[in-house]
Structures are given as C-alpha cells and as structure tokens.
Design a protein around this motif. Sequence first.
Motif, mmCIF file in Angstrom:
data_model
loop_
_atom_site.group_PDB
_atom_site.id
_atom_site.type_symbol
_atom_site.label_atom_id
_atom_site.label_comp_id
_atom_site.label_asym_id
_atom_site.label_seq_id
_atom_site.Cartn_x
_atom_site.Cartn_y
_atom_site.Cartn_z
ATOM 1 N N MET A 34 0.822 -1.207 0.000
ATOM 2 C CA MET A 34 0.000 0.000 0.000
ATOM 3 C C MET A 34 0.857 1.258 0.000
ATOM 4 O O MET A 34 1.990 1.258 0.509
ATOM 5 N N GLY A 35 0.292 2.316 -0.525
ATOM 6 C CA GLY A 35 0.986 3.587 -0.528
ATOM 7 C C GLY A 35 0.010 4.746 -0.408
ATOM 8 O O GLY A 35 -1.189 4.588 -0.660
ATOM 9 N N TRP A 36 0.545 5.871 0.010
ATOM 10 C CA TRP A 36 -0.211 7.129 0.040
ATOM 11 C C TRP A 36 0.534 8.157 -0.806
ATOM 12 O O TRP A 36 1.756 8.287 -0.699
ATOM 13 N N ILE A 70 2.632 5.393 8.583
ATOM 14 C CA ILE A 70 1.769 4.503 7.811
ATOM 15 C C ILE A 70 1.708 3.144 8.502
ATOM 16 O O ILE A 70 2.705 2.666 9.056
ATOM 17 N N SER A 71 0.545 2.552 8.489
ATOM 18 C CA SER A 71 0.374 1.224 9.080
ATOM 19 C C SER A 71 -0.694 0.478 8.304
ATOM 20 O O SER A 71 -1.372 1.061 7.443
ATOM 21 N N ARG A 72 -0.838 -0.797 8.603
ATOM 22 C CA ARG A 72 -1.862 -1.585 7.943
ATOM 23 C C ARG A 72 -2.400 -2.640 8.883
ATOM 24 O O ARG A 72 -1.709 -3.074 9.811
ATOM 25 N N ASP A 73 -3.628 -3.044 8.642
ATOM 26 C CA ASP A 73 -4.275 -4.098 9.411
ATOM 27 C C ASP A 73 -4.744 -5.141 8.415
ATOM 28 O O ASP A 73 -5.720 -4.910 7.687
ATOM 29 N N ASN A 74 -4.026 -6.264 8.363
ATOM 30 C CA ASN A 74 -4.325 -7.291 7.366
ATOM 31 C C ASN A 74 -5.567 -8.119 7.718
ATOM 32 O O ASN A 74 -5.953 -8.990 6.936
ATOM 33 N N VAL A 75 -6.154 -7.855 8.865
ATOM 34 C CA VAL A 75 -7.427 -8.497 9.211
ATOM 35 C C VAL A 75 -8.587 -7.613 8.767
ATOM 36 O O VAL A 75 -9.584 -8.085 8.222
ATOM 37 N N LYS A 76 -8.453 -6.311 8.980
ATOM 38 C CA LYS A 76 -9.515 -5.364 8.628
ATOM 39 C C LYS A 76 -9.391 -4.831 7.205
ATOM 40 O O LYS A 76 -10.216 -4.038 6.762
ATOM 41 N N LEU A 81 -2.910 6.241 7.508
ATOM 42 C CA LEU A 81 -1.858 7.250 7.523
ATOM 43 C C LEU A 81 -2.163 8.205 8.674
ATOM 44 O O LEU A 81 -3.105 8.985 8.609
ATOM 45 N N GLN A 82 -1.385 8.089 9.734
ATOM 46 C CA GLN A 82 -1.517 8.989 10.878
ATOM 47 C C GLN A 82 -0.648 10.210 10.605
ATOM 48 O O GLN A 82 0.572 10.077 10.407
ATOM 49 N N MET A 83 -1.259 11.385 10.602
ATOM 50 C CA MET A 83 -0.550 12.613 10.265
ATOM 51 C C MET A 83 -0.559 13.540 11.469
ATOM 52 O O MET A 83 -1.633 13.985 11.910
#
Length: 126
Positions: A34-36, A70-76, A81-83
């Motif tokens: 993933m990217g932003w 940046i983080s990810r949740d592979n379950v949800k 992106l926390q800024m």
Amino acid sequence: QVQLAESGGGAVQSGGSLTLSCTVSGGTFSDIAMGWFRQAPGKEREFVASISRSGGSTRYEESVGGRFTISRDNVKNTATLQMNSLRPDDTAVYYCAAAYGLYEQAYRLESRFIYWGQGTQVLVSS
C-alpha cells in the motif's frame, strides 16, 4: 477488481493531526503493498508513504518523516496514515494506492501502483 476507498480527510489547524484510512475490497489484502500519495493545487502528485505487504517495511517522503506514520491491518483490510504536526504545505488531496509486489518490499514509484482511491481532501490552515 480491487477497489480502494479513503476516509478521514478534513480541515485542521497547523500543528494538528488527522488520520486517513483506506479500505480495500475485491482482492486479497495481504497480497498488496500500500501507498499514500498527495496532490497539492497546481502541483504534480507526489509520494508520501508506503508499506510492504507484511507491514514490516515502510518508506516516507523526506518532508513527512517523523510526522506521518503509515500502518496496515491485514485483518480489517485497511491501511492508515496517521498525520501529526500538520503544516499548511501538507494541504492536498491524498490518495491511497495498491501495488502487487514482494512480501517485504515497500514501493515509492507511482507507476508501480495500479489501483487508486478517489482521494480525500486535507486542508491545513495557518
């Protein structure tokens, strides 16, 4: 067909925080890096941050390092992106994007990303 939907944009004062979320549907989320990216008025779209399929590797554009996470949740099936410490020059439309690739590789080239969200506006006032 993989589909991405961003949420969480809005208006904030300089120094404030926002959290952007990207929900992915129509594919296997753990197969996707993933990217932003963001595009400010009158400017080209630019890389902001990315995360590998595993979540173990991340990359940041220099100006956001130490302020954005940046983080990810592979379950949800979400990427976030926390800024923090937002500045007026962070004002832009923010897009999440998805790329197929290696499990531990985070990418930054725009051409690598093949699925894109519709964008969410972030406005930072001074």
